[in-house]
Design an enzyme around this catalytic site. Structure first.
Site, mmCIF file in Angstrom:
data_model
loop_
_atom_site.group_PDB
_atom_site.id
_atom_site.type_symbol
_atom_site.label_atom_id
_atom_site.label_comp_id
_atom_site.label_asym_id
_atom_site.label_seq_id
_atom_site.Cartn_x
_atom_site.Cartn_y
_atom_site.Cartn_z
ATOM 1 N N LYS A 295 0.826 -1.211 0.000
ATOM 2 C CA LYS A 295 0.000 0.000 0.000
ATOM 3 C C LYS A 295 0.868 1.273 0.000
ATOM 4 C CE LYS A 295 -4.039 -2.114 2.262
ATOM 5 N NZ LYS A 295 -5.039 -1.953 3.351
ATOM 6 N N TYR B 90 -12.385 -2.216 -3.695
ATOM 7 C CA TYR B 90 -12.917 -2.311 -2.330
ATOM 8 C C TYR B 90 -14.441 -2.216 -2.302
ATOM 9 C CZ TYR B 90 -8.372 -2.252 0.040
ATOM 10 O OH TYR B 90 -7.131 -2.573 0.525
ATOM 11 N N ARG C 28 -1.711 -14.237 4.454
ATOM 12 C CA ARG C 28 -2.446 -13.613 5.570
ATOM 13 C C ARG C 28 -1.640 -13.761 6.873
ATOM 14 N NH1 ARG C 28 -6.727 -10.272 4.289
ATOM 15 N NH2 ARG C 28 -7.192 -10.494 6.490
ATOM 16 N N THR D 180 -5.300 -6.958 10.740
ATOM 17 C CA THR D 180 -5.628 -5.710 10.035
ATOM 18 C C THR D 180 -5.134 -4.483 10.806
ATOM 19 O OG1 THR D 180 -7.604 -6.801 9.195
ATOM 20 C CG2 THR D 180 -7.540 -4.403 9.001
ATOM 21 N N ARG E 287 2.717 -6.273 9.054
ATOM 22 C CA ARG E 287 2.012 -5.116 9.611
ATOM 23 C C ARG E 287 2.595 -4.677 10.953
ATOM 24 N NH1 ARG E 287 -3.980 -6.970 7.494
ATOM 25 N NH2 ARG E 287 -4.085 -5.552 5.714
ATOM 26 N N HIS F 147 -2.127 -5.361 1.479
ATOM 27 C CA HIS F 147 -3.420 -6.043 1.275
ATOM 28 C C HIS F 147 -3.115 -7.474 0.892
ATOM 29 C CE1 HIS F 147 -7.338 -7.176 -0.353
ATOM 30 N NE2 HIS F 147 -6.653 -7.737 -1.339
HETATM 31 P P1 GDP Z 1 -7.751 -6.839 5.593
HETATM 32 O O1 GDP Z 1 -8.307 -7.977 4.779
HETATM 33 O O2 GDP Z 1 -6.913 -7.286 6.760
HETATM 34 O O3 GDP Z 1 -7.016 -5.829 4.739
HETATM 35 O O4 GDP Z 1 -8.994 -6.097 6.252
HETATM 36 P P2 GDP Z 1 -10.476 -5.783 5.738
HETATM 37 O O5 GDP Z 1 -10.784 -6.503 4.470
HETATM 38 O O6 GDP Z 1 -11.398 -5.979 6.897
HETATM 39 O O7 GDP Z 1 -10.438 -4.201 5.452
HETATM 40 C C1 GDP Z 1 -9.863 -3.710 4.266
HETATM 41 C C2 GDP Z 1 -9.021 -2.509 4.603
HETATM 42 O O8 GDP Z 1 -9.886 -1.474 5.070
HETATM 43 C C3 GDP Z 1 -8.020 -2.712 5.738
HETATM 44 O O9 GDP Z 1 -6.814 -3.277 5.323
HETATM 45 C C4 GDP Z 1 -7.827 -1.295 6.222
HETATM 46 O O10 GDP Z 1 -6.877 -0.611 5.406
HETATM 47 C C5 GDP Z 1 -9.193 -0.677 6.021
HETATM 48 N N1 GDP Z 1 -9.936 -0.667 7.293
HETATM 49 C C6 GDP Z 1 -10.512 -1.710 7.936
HETATM 50 N N2 GDP Z 1 -11.117 -1.300 9.064
HETATM 51 C C7 GDP Z 1 -10.925 0.041 9.135
HETATM 52 C C8 GDP Z 1 -11.327 1.058 10.056
HETATM 53 O O11 GDP Z 1 -11.977 0.800 11.074
HETATM 54 N N3 GDP Z 1 -10.940 2.336 9.762
HETATM 55 C C9 GDP Z 1 -10.220 2.646 8.638
HETATM 56 N N4 GDP Z 1 -9.878 3.926 8.412
HETATM 57 N N5 GDP Z 1 -9.824 1.728 7.758
HETATM 58 C C10 GDP Z 1 -10.163 0.439 7.991
#
Ligand code: GDP
Length: 137
Positions: free
Chosen positions: A9, A49, A85, A91, A102, A115
């Site tokens: 990212k 997304y 993962r 996350t 991370r 991601h």
């Molecule tokens: P990942 O699969 O671990 O990347 O997580 P998710 O699919 O749940 O979310 C996608 C992306 O959205 C994450 O990697 C974060 O960059 C962002 N994200 C998730 N939760 C939050 C949040 O509560 N606040 C913000 N600003 N970004 C979030």
């Protein structure tokens, strides 16, 4: 053998840790089958997304993903989705296990360095969004 999509990212690209992150994959049995540095358009990021469209952070997430170039990669190996993962960590970097990407390179839940696809089915869709078959070697 499985494939997954990884994105380095904007935060990690700006920090200059592309090589260090790629090394985590290569050192842990994930082969780089494709790799390119690109600037996402707003439409690209919104499409990528789309599953998060109704979440309150969608606007921030899209703005962040287009704020600087990203590196998109196809990783290949046994259980590539789960292995990626594991290497990424949680996350929220504050909750990410020690030694994960991370934990080591991310600053916050939105600027979280990488991601990774969350299933083989989504991996196939995400890979097709960025790479033609001829680019995956
Ligand atoms: P990942 O699969 O671990 O990347 O997580 P998710 O699919 O749940 O979310 C996608 C992306 O959205 C994450 O990697 C974060 O960059 C962002 N994200 C998730 N939760 C939050 C949040 O509560 N606040 C913000 N600003 N970004 C979030």
């Amino acid at each position: 053998m499985e494939r997954t999509l990884s994105i380095i990212k904007p935060d990690a690209v700006k920090k200059g840790v592309i090589g260090k992150i790629v090394d985590r994959f290569e050192s842990n049995g994930l082969r780089i089958a494709a790799l390119k540095k690109i600037q996402l358009s707003r439409l690209d990021a919104e499409a990528f997304y789309a599953v998060h469209k109704s979440r309150p952070f969608f606007g921030e997430l899209v703005a962040f993903m287009i704020s600087a170039p990203v590196v998109v990669m196809v990783l290949e190996g046994a259980n590539a989705v789960a292995k990626n993962r594991d290497l990424m960590g949680a996350t929220n970097p504050k909750e990410a296990a020690k030694g994960t990407i991370r934990a080591d390179f991310a600053d916050s839940i939105d600027a979280n360095a990488v991601h990774g696809s969350d299933s083989a089915e989504n991996a196939a869709k995400e890979i097709a969004q960025f790479f033609g078959a001829f680019e995956i070697l």
